[in-house]
Design a protein around this motif. Structure first.
Motif, PDB file in Angstrom:
ATOM      1  N   THR A 247       0.988  -1.318   0.057  1.00  0.00           N
ATOM      2  CA  THR A 247       0.009   0.237   0.005  1.00  0.00           C
ATOM      3  C   THR A 247       1.030   1.178  -0.042  1.00  0.00           C
ATOM      4  OG1 THR A 247      -1.822  -1.301   1.269  1.00  0.00           O
ATOM      5  CG2 THR A 247      -1.911   1.174   1.264  1.00  0.00           C
ATOM      6  N   LEU A 248       1.737   1.125   0.946  1.00  0.00           N
ATOM      7  CA  LEU A 248       2.835   2.310   1.007  1.00  0.00           C
ATOM      8  C   LEU A 248       3.406   2.731  -0.351  1.00  0.00           C
ATOM      9  CD1 LEU A 248       4.765   4.264   2.451  1.00  0.00           C
ATOM     10  CD2 LEU A 248       6.244   2.391   2.491  1.00  0.00           C
ATOM     11  N   ASN A 249       3.877   1.628  -1.310  1.00  0.00           N
ATOM     12  CA  ASN A 249       4.544   1.689  -2.377  1.00  0.00           C
ATOM     13  C   ASN A 249       3.698   2.403  -3.469  1.00  0.00           C
ATOM     14  OD1 ASN A 249       6.786   1.168  -1.124  1.00  0.00           O
ATOM     15  ND2 ASN A 249       6.938  -1.070  -1.945  1.00  0.00           N
ATOM     16  N   SER A 250       2.537   1.648  -3.547  1.00  0.00           N
ATOM     17  CA  SER A 250       1.387   1.975  -4.443  1.00  0.00           C
ATOM     18  C   SER A 250       1.019   3.690  -4.169  1.00  0.00           C
ATOM     19  CB  SER A 250       0.183   1.271  -4.026  1.00  0.00           C
ATOM     20  OG  SER A 250      -1.050   1.644  -4.798  1.00  0.00           O
ATOM     21  N   GLN A 251       0.947   3.770  -2.761  1.00  0.00           N
ATOM     22  CA  GLN A 251       0.666   5.448  -2.785  1.00  0.00           C
ATOM     23  C   GLN A 251       1.658   6.441  -3.075  1.00  0.00           C
ATOM     24  OE1 GLN A 251      -2.817   5.005  -2.403  1.00  0.00           O
ATOM     25  NE2 GLN A 251      -2.612   6.888  -1.345  1.00  0.00           N
ATOM     26  N   LEU A 252       2.822   5.920  -3.221  1.00  0.00           N
ATOM     27  CA  LEU A 252       4.005   6.826  -3.378  1.00  0.00           C
ATOM     28  C   LEU A 252       4.196   6.876  -5.136  1.00  0.00           C
ATOM     29  CD1 LEU A 252       6.828   5.427  -1.016  1.00  0.00           C
ATOM     30  CD2 LEU A 252       5.899   7.796  -0.984  1.00  0.00           C
TER      31      LEU A 252
END
Ligand SMILES: [Zn+2]
Length: 268
Positions: A247-252
């Motif tokens: 989720t973190l990477n996708s948001q970035l």
């Protein structure tokens, strides 16, 4: 001579001691997160856009201008920008509720400032300094927009008051999402951007065509899940990283793709 050296040592000890008590800045994605968003955006700029951005920023890249919005918090001249970085939303809203809240809430926020900054960049009569400030802040706020804890609750200051332990270190949910989860990946911002910058054509299309309200609604849904699964005083470590890193990477990544879209729209 000896006295001077002792004085110097005392002064150094006092300074070090004082710095230890300066409270951690309430910020946004730490330096790495914001730079990743800027660095990814750079890879999606059209030639015309890149030229326009360089005319404004000079040698400063999108990645390196991305944290200016947090750095200036040390200068009270810029206190008026405090509310630009987030939009507080109450719990329990559905999509219509979020839309309605955003449409009726007239306070200055992430939601109202992004269009303002775009307008400054579009306006032919804006001065060079106005454009530079607007560019740096737009790059910064595009990052904040995809940080789920920047659309969180007012009563706990966007999760800043929800204490947790991060690998046994005292922290809070906001800080875990701003910095610690990102730092845990042990990547420089250029390595990070390269590692996650893989979006399919469909993803690119969808992310570039998400309205500002829907970007906020998307972050809000993630923020709700974070609240549900991260209880006060939770001990977060390996498992938390495992559960949230995608989720973190996708948001970035979305943050970078959407920033590029905003800039390409301004200069296209
Ligand atoms: Zn911010």
């Amino acid at each position: 001579m000896i006295l001077t050296s002792i004085r110097k040592k005392i002064a150094t000890a006092l300074i070090v001691g004082f710095l230890a008590y300066v409270p951690a800045q309430v910020s946004a994605w730490g330096t790495i997160g914001h730079r990743v968003v800027g660095q990814i955006a750079d890879t999606y700029l059209k030639a015309k856009t890149r030229k326009a951005v360089q005319d404004i920023l000079g040698y400063e890249t999108l990645a390196m201008c991305a944290n200016w919005g947090d750095f200036i918090k040390s200068d009270s001249t810029y206190n008026y920008m405090y509310n630009w970085h987030f939009v507080n939303l109450p719990a329990g809203l559905n999509k219509d509720g979020v839309y309605n809240f955003l449409e009726t809430d007239k306070s200055i926020s992430l939601y109202t400032k992004i269009p303002d900054l775009i307008a400054v960049l579009k306006k032919p009569s804006s001065t060079r300094d106005e454009k530079k400030l607007a560019m740096r802040m737009l790059v910064h706020l595009a990052g904040d927009l995809c940080q789920p804890m920047h659309v969180a609750r007012k009563e706990d200051l966007g999760g800043n008051r929800v204490s947790v332990l991060w690998f046994n270190e005292k922290s809070n949910i906001h800080r875990v999402w701003d910095e610690q989860l990102i730092e845990y990946q042990q990547l420089s911002y250029t390595e990070y951007a390269k590692a996650i910058n893989h979006a399919s054509a469909v993803e690119l299309y969808n992310w570039q065509n998400t309205s500002l309200k829907d970007c906020i609604f998307e972050s809000y849904n993630i923020c709700n899940k974070i609240y549900e699964t991260t209880k006060p005083d939770a001990k977060l470590s390996y498992r938390y990283n495992f559960d949230w890193v995608d989720t973190l990477n996708s948001q970035l990544l979305k943050g970078g793709v959407r920033l590029a879209k905003m800039l390409n729209d301004i200069y296209g």
